[in-house]
Motif scaffolding. Structure first.
Motif, PDB file in Angstrom:
ATOM      1  N   CYS A 157     -25.145 -18.793 -14.598  1.00 42.53           N
ATOM      2  CA  CYS A 157     -25.856 -18.599 -15.872  1.00 42.53           C
ATOM      3  C   CYS A 157     -24.935 -18.891 -17.053  1.00 42.53           C
ATOM      4  O   CYS A 157     -25.306 -19.613 -17.986  1.00 42.53           O
ATOM      5  CB  CYS A 157     -26.403 -17.174 -15.974  1.00 42.53           C
ATOM      6  SG  CYS A 157     -27.795 -16.824 -14.882  1.00 42.53           S
ATOM      7  N   TRP A 180     -28.775 -16.061 -23.207  1.00 41.80           N
ATOM      8  CA  TRP A 180     -29.034 -15.632 -21.833  1.00 41.80           C
ATOM      9  C   TRP A 180     -29.566 -14.211 -21.898  1.00 41.80           C
ATOM     10  O   TRP A 180     -28.851 -13.281 -22.238  1.00 41.80           O
ATOM     11  CB  TRP A 180     -27.744 -15.723 -21.034  1.00 41.80           C
ATOM     12  CG  TRP A 180     -27.756 -15.123 -19.662  1.00 41.80           C
ATOM     13  CD1 TRP A 180     -28.826 -14.756 -18.904  1.00 41.80           C
ATOM     14  CD2 TRP A 180     -26.604 -14.829 -18.869  1.00 41.80           C
ATOM     15  NE1 TRP A 180     -28.420 -14.254 -17.691  1.00 41.80           N
ATOM     16  CE2 TRP A 180     -27.047 -14.288 -17.642  1.00 41.80           C
ATOM     17  CE3 TRP A 180     -25.234 -14.975 -19.063  1.00 41.80           C
ATOM     18  CZ2 TRP A 180     -26.191 -13.884 -16.633  1.00 41.80           C
ATOM     19  CZ3 TRP A 180     -24.379 -14.577 -18.065  1.00 41.80           C
ATOM     20  CH2 TRP A 180     -24.847 -14.037 -16.855  1.00 41.80           C
ATOM     21  N   SER A 209     -32.505 -11.167 -20.146  1.00 41.79           N
ATOM     22  CA  SER A 209     -33.393 -10.824 -19.032  1.00 41.79           C
ATOM     23  C   SER A 209     -34.729 -10.326 -19.588  1.00 41.79           C
ATOM     24  O   SER A 209     -35.768 -10.820 -19.220  1.00 41.79           O
ATOM     25  CB  SER A 209     -32.755  -9.807 -18.094  1.00 41.79           C
ATOM     26  OG  SER A 209     -32.413  -8.639 -18.791  1.00 41.79           O
ATOM     27  N   ALA A 230     -38.326  -9.930 -16.692  1.00 43.76           N
ATOM     28  CA  ALA A 230     -37.547 -10.180 -15.473  1.00 43.76           C
ATOM     29  C   ALA A 230     -37.838  -9.140 -14.394  1.00 43.76           C
ATOM     30  O   ALA A 230     -37.616  -9.396 -13.211  1.00 43.76           O
ATOM     31  CB  ALA A 230     -36.053 -10.192 -15.789  1.00 43.76           C
ATOM     32  N   TYR A 231     -38.345  -7.982 -14.798  1.00 46.24           N
ATOM     33  CA  TYR A 231     -38.557  -6.878 -13.871  1.00 46.24           C
ATOM     34  C   TYR A 231     -40.034  -6.585 -13.620  1.00 46.24           C
ATOM     35  O   TYR A 231     -40.366  -5.705 -12.836  1.00 46.24           O
ATOM     36  CB  TYR A 231     -37.865  -5.622 -14.407  1.00 46.24           C
ATOM     37  CG  TYR A 231     -36.412  -5.888 -14.704  1.00 46.24           C
ATOM     38  CD1 TYR A 231     -35.472  -5.900 -13.679  1.00 46.24           C
ATOM     39  CD2 TYR A 231     -35.984  -6.195 -15.995  1.00 46.24           C
ATOM     40  CE1 TYR A 231     -34.145  -6.190 -13.928  1.00 46.24           C
ATOM     41  CE2 TYR A 231     -34.648  -6.474 -16.245  1.00 46.24           C
ATOM     42  CZ  TYR A 231     -33.741  -6.478 -15.216  1.00 46.24           C
ATOM     43  OH  TYR A 231     -32.426  -6.768 -15.468  1.00 46.24           O
ATOM     44  N   LYS A 274     -34.443 -12.069  -7.361  1.00 46.65           N
ATOM     45  CA  LYS A 274     -34.413 -11.386  -8.657  1.00 46.65           C
ATOM     46  C   LYS A 274     -34.153 -12.432  -9.738  1.00 46.65           C
ATOM     47  O   LYS A 274     -33.509 -13.446  -9.487  1.00 46.65           O
ATOM     48  CB  LYS A 274     -33.297 -10.343  -8.689  1.00 46.65           C
ATOM     49  CG  LYS A 274     -33.492  -9.184  -7.754  1.00 46.65           C
ATOM     50  CD  LYS A 274     -32.334  -8.194  -7.891  1.00 46.65           C
ATOM     51  CE  LYS A 274     -32.588  -6.931  -7.136  1.00 46.65           C
ATOM     52  NZ  LYS A 274     -32.490  -6.999  -5.715  1.00 46.65           N
ATOM     53  N   GLY A 326     -31.694 -14.102 -15.145  1.00 46.96           N
ATOM     54  CA  GLY A 326     -31.824 -14.229 -16.583  1.00 46.96           C
ATOM     55  C   GLY A 326     -32.639 -15.441 -16.963  1.00 46.96           C
ATOM     56  O   GLY A 326     -32.916 -16.318 -16.144  1.00 46.96           O
TER      57      GLY A 326
END
Length: 191
Positions: free
Chosen positions: A122, A138, A140, A144-145, A160, A163
């Protein structure tokens, strides 16, 4: 010492996504960013990552998914302003790349090392884009979750989002920020 590289690294800054404008990288530049970004330590040569690129109208389509996820996953009813924010999340920059951590089960290549490799990737992507004259951020963020977003992006159970790398042309030079005092963070062995 190559002072140009040192000066470049010492001055590098993230640019907030809403301060990134057109043009973004063209196809060849984006390929360079991804290819050079992937030149990181990778124990057992597993390439424990993959990319999802959002450009053009795909950014708007992703925003609709984010708004729907926000409606269904938030604890309280989101306001119309919040939903508009989610719809415009990826419209803040010309290109967004989701970096997906995809750990491979392999003896001798611990999960932690693979995750660190993805993190290095990343940042290497950011450095490569910066070297090409683009600004990057960059992040998240909650998406992202989100289970709905993960499903919509086709993530496997073991994957997962490491980012989202926002890439575009900086509207202005970002201000310098306070940096950590390195002397306070370094010890010498034996202590």
């Amino acid at each position: 010492m190559n002072t140009a590289i040192f000066e470049f690294l010492a001055a590098r800054r993230s640019v907030k996504p809403d301060r990134l404008a057109e043009p973004g990288p063209n196809a060849a530049q984006l390929n360079d960013i991804l290819t050079t970004g992937a030149r990181v330590p990778d124990h057992k040569k597993l390439s424990p990552w993959r990319f999802i690129v959002f450009e053009g109208d795909a950014r708007k389509a992703a925003g609709e998914i984010f708004a729907e996820a926000c409606k269904k996953e938030d604890r309280q009813e989101p306001s119309s302003i919040r939903l508009d924010t989610e719809r415009g999340r990826f419209l803040r920059s010309p290109v967004v790349v989701a970096v997906v951590s995809s750990v491979k089960a392999r003896p001798g290549a611990p999960e932690w090392e693979q995750v660190l490799s993805v993190g290095a990737l990343c940042f290497n992507m950011c450095l490569t884009a910066n070297a090409l004259g683009f600004g990057t951020s960059w992040l998240s963020e909650w998406i992202a979750y989100s289970p709905m977003v993960r499903q919509a992006l086709g993530l496997a159970e073991h994957e997962k989002i490491a980012g989202f790398i926002y890439i575009g042309t900086p509207m202005e030079k970002p201000e310098e920020r306070e940096r950590p005092n390195i002397d306070a963070l370094v010890s010498r062995w034996p202590a």
